[in-house]
Design a protein around this motif. Structure first.
Motif, PDB file in Angstrom:
ATOM      1  N   GLU A  21       0.640  -0.966   0.002  1.00 21.06           N
ATOM      2  CA  GLU A  21       0.342  -0.030   0.128  1.00 21.06           C
ATOM      3  C   GLU A  21       0.933   1.161   0.168  1.00 21.06           C
ATOM      4  N   PHE A  22       1.523   1.170   0.318  1.00 20.28           N
ATOM      5  CA  PHE A  22       3.083   1.954   0.931  1.00 20.28           C
ATOM      6  C   PHE A  22       2.724   3.000  -0.731  1.00 20.28           C
ATOM      7  N   PHE A  23       4.259   1.826  -1.570  1.00 25.83           N
ATOM      8  CA  PHE A  23       4.689   1.647  -2.420  1.00 25.83           C
ATOM      9  C   PHE A  23       3.543   2.632  -3.582  1.00 25.83           C
ATOM     10  N   SER A  24       3.184   1.661  -2.981  1.00 29.42           N
ATOM     11  CA  SER A  24       1.914   1.780  -4.315  1.00 29.42           C
ATOM     12  C   SER A  24       1.535   3.468  -4.263  1.00 29.42           C
ATOM     13  N   LYS A  25       0.705   3.688  -2.866  1.00 27.25           N
ATOM     14  CA  LYS A  25       0.230   5.610  -3.080  1.00 27.25           C
ATOM     15  C   LYS A  25       1.630   6.108  -3.224  1.00 27.25           C
ATOM     16  N   VAL A  26       2.367   5.890  -2.551  1.00 34.53           N
ATOM     17  CA  VAL A  26       3.652   6.837  -2.156  1.00 34.53           C
ATOM     18  C   VAL A  26       4.146   7.550  -4.086  1.00 34.53           C
ATOM     19  N   LEU A  27       4.834   6.206  -5.189  1.00 30.89           N
ATOM     20  CA  LEU A  27       5.106   5.516  -5.932  1.00 30.89           C
ATOM     21  C   LEU A  27       4.382   5.462  -7.002  1.00 30.89           C
ATOM     22  N   GLY A  28       2.423   5.362  -6.712  1.00 32.26           N
ATOM     23  CA  GLY A  28       2.184   5.257  -7.589  1.00 32.26           C
ATOM     24  C   GLY A  28       2.599   4.047  -8.472  1.00 32.26           C
ATOM     25  N   LEU A  29       3.170   3.486  -8.090  1.00 31.45           N
ATOM     26  CA  LEU A  29       3.144   2.073  -8.567  1.00 31.45           C
ATOM     27  C   LEU A  29       1.879   0.569  -8.460  1.00 31.45           C
ATOM     28  N   THR A  30       1.790  -0.394  -9.449  1.00 30.91           N
ATOM     29  CA  THR A  30       0.392  -1.002  -9.210  1.00 30.91           C
ATOM     30  C   THR A  30       1.090  -2.555  -9.552  1.00 30.91           C
ATOM     31  N   VAL A  31       0.014  -3.517  -8.376  1.00 29.83           N
ATOM     32  CA  VAL A  31       1.139  -4.086  -8.737  1.00 29.83           C
ATOM     33  C   VAL A  31       0.479  -5.504  -9.182  1.00 29.83           C
ATOM     34  N   GLY A  32       1.427  -6.188 -10.193  1.00 30.12           N
ATOM     35  CA  GLY A  32       1.379  -6.921 -11.584  1.00 30.12           C
ATOM     36  C   GLY A  32       1.490  -8.766 -11.270  1.00 30.12           C
ATOM     37  N   LEU A  44       5.199  -5.201  -7.353  1.00 29.65           N
ATOM     38  CA  LEU A  44       5.202  -3.446  -8.147  1.00 29.65           C
ATOM     39  C   LEU A  44       5.737  -3.214  -9.599  1.00 29.65           C
ATOM     40  N   TYR A  45       4.666  -2.846  -9.982  1.00 31.01           N
ATOM     41  CA  TYR A  45       4.677  -1.933 -11.718  1.00 31.01           C
ATOM     42  C   TYR A  45       5.053  -0.993 -11.921  1.00 31.01           C
ATOM     43  N   ASN A  46       5.601  -0.281 -12.421  1.00 29.45           N
ATOM     44  CA  ASN A  46       5.739   1.648 -13.155  1.00 29.45           C
ATOM     45  C   ASN A  46       5.580   1.132 -14.942  1.00 29.45           C
ATOM     46  N   GLY A  47       4.124   1.132 -14.918  1.00 26.65           N
ATOM     47  CA  GLY A  47       4.150   1.489 -16.136  1.00 26.65           C
ATOM     48  C   GLY A  47       2.981   0.109 -16.515  1.00 26.65           C
ATOM     49  N   ASP A  48       3.276  -0.515 -17.864  1.00 24.46           N
ATOM     50  CA  ASP A  48       2.768  -1.443 -18.786  1.00 24.46           C
ATOM     51  C   ASP A  48       2.896  -2.626 -17.760  1.00 24.46           C
ATOM     52  N   GLU A  49       1.808  -3.982 -17.228  1.00 22.01           N
ATOM     53  CA  GLU A  49       1.757  -4.704 -16.771  1.00 22.01           C
ATOM     54  C   GLU A  49       2.003  -5.663 -17.410  1.00 22.01           C
ATOM     55  N   SER A  50       1.794  -5.849 -18.065  1.00 19.48           N
ATOM     56  CA  SER A  50       2.131  -6.901 -19.838  1.00 19.48           C
ATOM     57  C   SER A  50       2.990  -7.244 -19.534  1.00 19.48           C
ATOM     58  N   SER A  51       4.822  -6.313 -19.215  1.00 24.03           N
ATOM     59  CA  SER A  51       6.184  -6.372 -19.502  1.00 24.03           C
ATOM     60  C   SER A  51       6.868  -6.424 -18.226  1.00 24.03           C
ATOM     61  N   LEU A  52       7.231  -8.055 -18.594  1.00 22.73           N
ATOM     62  CA  LEU A  52       8.444  -8.198 -16.531  1.00 22.73           C
ATOM     63  C   LEU A  52       9.126  -7.551 -16.716  1.00 22.73           C
ATOM     64  N   ALA A  53       9.426  -6.069 -17.564  1.00 19.09           N
ATOM     65  CA  ALA A  53      10.638  -5.427 -17.646  1.00 19.09           C
ATOM     66  C   ALA A  53      10.454  -4.233 -16.441  1.00 19.09           C
TER      67      ALA A  53
END
Length: 87
Positions: A21-32, A44-53
């Motif tokens: 929850e912390f990193f999702s709220k603070v950095l805007g990352l999404t669970v993937g 946690l992903y930054n951007g498109d969750e279909s790419s493991l990169a």
């Protein structure tokens, strides 16, 4: 304002839900998606969750019972070192 660059970091946590929850709220990352590992965790992903990169932050849950066992073992080892007459 500087840009943050974060790429494939791992953090171990006793409270995986709060850490997520912390990193999702603070950095805007999404669970993937996350591969099936023999231990709990969250990617946690930054951007498109279909790419493991884009899986930039790997959260690894620590079991409180295992941590307690490790503390007990460490205390025994430290006590043995302290009591070792050869030292």
């Amino acid at each position: 304002m500087s840009n943050l660059s974060l790429n494939h970091c791992s953090i171990r946590s006793l409270e995986i839900e709060k850490t997520t929850e912390f990193f999702s709220k603070v950095l805007g990352l999404t669970v993937g998606p996350r591969p099936e590992f023999p231990f709990p965790g969250v990617w946690l992903y930054n951007g498109d969750e279909s790419s493991l990169a884009n899986a930039v932050l790997h959260l690894i849950a620590i079991d409180k019972m295992i941590l307690a066992d490790l503390r007990n073992i460490l205390e025994i080892v430290l006590l043995a070192l302290y009591m070792d007459p050869a030292r």
